[in-house]
Design a protein around this motif. Structure first.
Motif, short mmCIF file in Angstrom:
data_model
loop_
_atom_site.label_atom_id
_atom_site.label_comp_id
_atom_site.label_asym_id
_atom_site.label_seq_id
_atom_site.Cartn_x
_atom_site.Cartn_y
_atom_site.Cartn_z
N HIS A 1 -8.50 28.54 47.53
CA HIS A 1 -8.19 29.61 46.57
C HIS A 1 -8.26 29.02 45.17
O HIS A 1 -7.44 28.17 44.80
CB HIS A 1 -6.78 30.14 46.89
CG HIS A 1 -6.44 31.38 46.17
ND1 HIS A 1 -7.07 32.56 46.41
CD2 HIS A 1 -5.54 31.63 45.20
CE1 HIS A 1 -6.57 33.50 45.64
NE2 HIS A 1 -5.63 32.95 44.89
N THR B 1 -8.52 30.96 42.17
CA THR B 1 -8.20 31.89 41.08
C THR B 1 -6.75 32.36 41.13
O THR B 1 -6.50 33.56 41.06
CB THR B 1 -9.13 33.10 41.12
OG1 THR B 1 -8.93 33.77 42.37
CG2 THR B 1 -10.56 32.74 40.94
N PRO B 2 -5.77 31.49 41.21
CA PRO B 2 -4.39 31.98 41.29
C PRO B 2 -3.95 32.68 40.00
O PRO B 2 -3.15 33.61 40.04
CB PRO B 2 -3.57 30.72 41.55
CG PRO B 2 -4.41 29.62 41.03
CD PRO B 2 -5.83 30.04 41.24
N ASN B 3 -4.45 32.24 38.87
CA ASN B 3 -4.05 32.87 37.60
C ASN B 3 -4.62 34.28 37.47
O ASN B 3 -3.97 35.17 36.92
CB ASN B 3 -4.49 32.02 36.42
CG ASN B 3 -3.77 30.69 36.38
OD1 ASN B 3 -2.66 30.58 36.88
ND2 ASN B 3 -4.40 29.69 35.81
N TYR B 4 -5.83 34.50 37.95
CA TYR B 4 -6.42 35.82 37.88
C TYR B 4 -5.74 36.79 38.85
O TYR B 4 -5.44 37.92 38.51
CB TYR B 4 -7.91 35.78 38.20
CG TYR B 4 -8.72 34.96 37.24
CD1 TYR B 4 -8.65 35.18 35.87
CD2 TYR B 4 -9.55 33.95 37.68
CE1 TYR B 4 -9.38 34.42 34.99
CE2 TYR B 4 -10.29 33.20 36.81
CZ TYR B 4 -10.20 33.44 35.45
OH TYR B 4 -10.92 32.69 34.58
N ASP B 5 -5.49 36.31 40.06
CA ASP B 5 -4.89 37.17 41.08
C ASP B 5 -3.45 37.54 40.77
O ASP B 5 -2.97 38.59 41.17
CB ASP B 5 -4.97 36.50 42.45
CG ASP B 5 -6.41 36.39 42.94
OD1 ASP B 5 -7.26 37.10 42.39
OD2 ASP B 5 -6.66 35.59 43.84
N ALA B 6 -2.74 36.68 40.06
CA ALA B 6 -1.34 36.96 39.74
C ALA B 6 -1.23 38.17 38.80
O ALA B 6 -0.24 38.88 38.83
CB ALA B 6 -0.71 35.74 39.10
N ARG B 7 -2.25 38.40 37.99
CA ARG B 7 -2.20 39.51 37.03
C ARG B 7 -3.18 40.62 37.38
O ARG B 7 -3.49 41.46 36.55
CB ARG B 7 -2.51 38.96 35.64
CG ARG B 7 -1.46 37.94 35.21
CD ARG B 7 -1.69 37.41 33.83
NE ARG B 7 -1.79 38.51 32.90
CZ ARG B 7 -2.46 38.45 31.76
NH1 ARG B 7 -3.06 37.35 31.42
NH2 ARG B 7 -2.54 39.48 30.96
N ASP C 1 -3.04 44.58 36.19
CA ASP C 1 -2.18 44.78 35.02
C ASP C 1 -2.82 45.72 34.00
O ASP C 1 -2.14 46.54 33.38
CB ASP C 1 -1.84 43.45 34.34
CG ASP C 1 -0.81 42.66 35.11
OD1 ASP C 1 -0.26 43.21 36.09
OD2 ASP C 1 -0.56 41.50 34.74
#
Length: 93
Positions: A20, A22-28, A31
């Motif tokens: 994985h 893209t944790p920063n993209y998936d977290a938001r 939005d």
């Protein structure tokens, strides 16, 4: 030896596709859509208000709905837009 190292390299290469990245993209994720919906809502607490909407009375509302439904039963007359403001023969006689 070459086959084992190739198999190991291929296994590691395929395993990187499962990681994985893209944790920063998936977290938001989503939005922007939620923010746009909030900005388009005039009164977010409108459903909590028990007062009826003031405006049309029952008779006027019923008549407007009937006129609306009747408008789809017979189409409006066609308008000839080719000769607006002029005559077919070219004007003065």
């Amino acid at each position: 030896m070459f086959i084992k190292s190739t198999t190991l390299a291929l296994t590691l290469l395929l395993a990187t596709g499962c990681s994985h990245v893209t944790p920063n993209y998936d977290a938001r994720f989503g939005d922007a859509v939620r923010d746009a919906k909030k900005k388009m809502t005039i009164n977010p607490d409108a459903g909590k208000d028990g007062n009826p909407v003031m405006g049309m009375d029952g008779r006027a509302a019923r008549e407007s709905m009937l006129q609306y439904q009747e408008s789809y039963k017979k189409p409006p007359p066609a308008v000839n837009v080719i000769n607006i403001g002029g005559e077919i023969g070219g004007g003065a006689k």
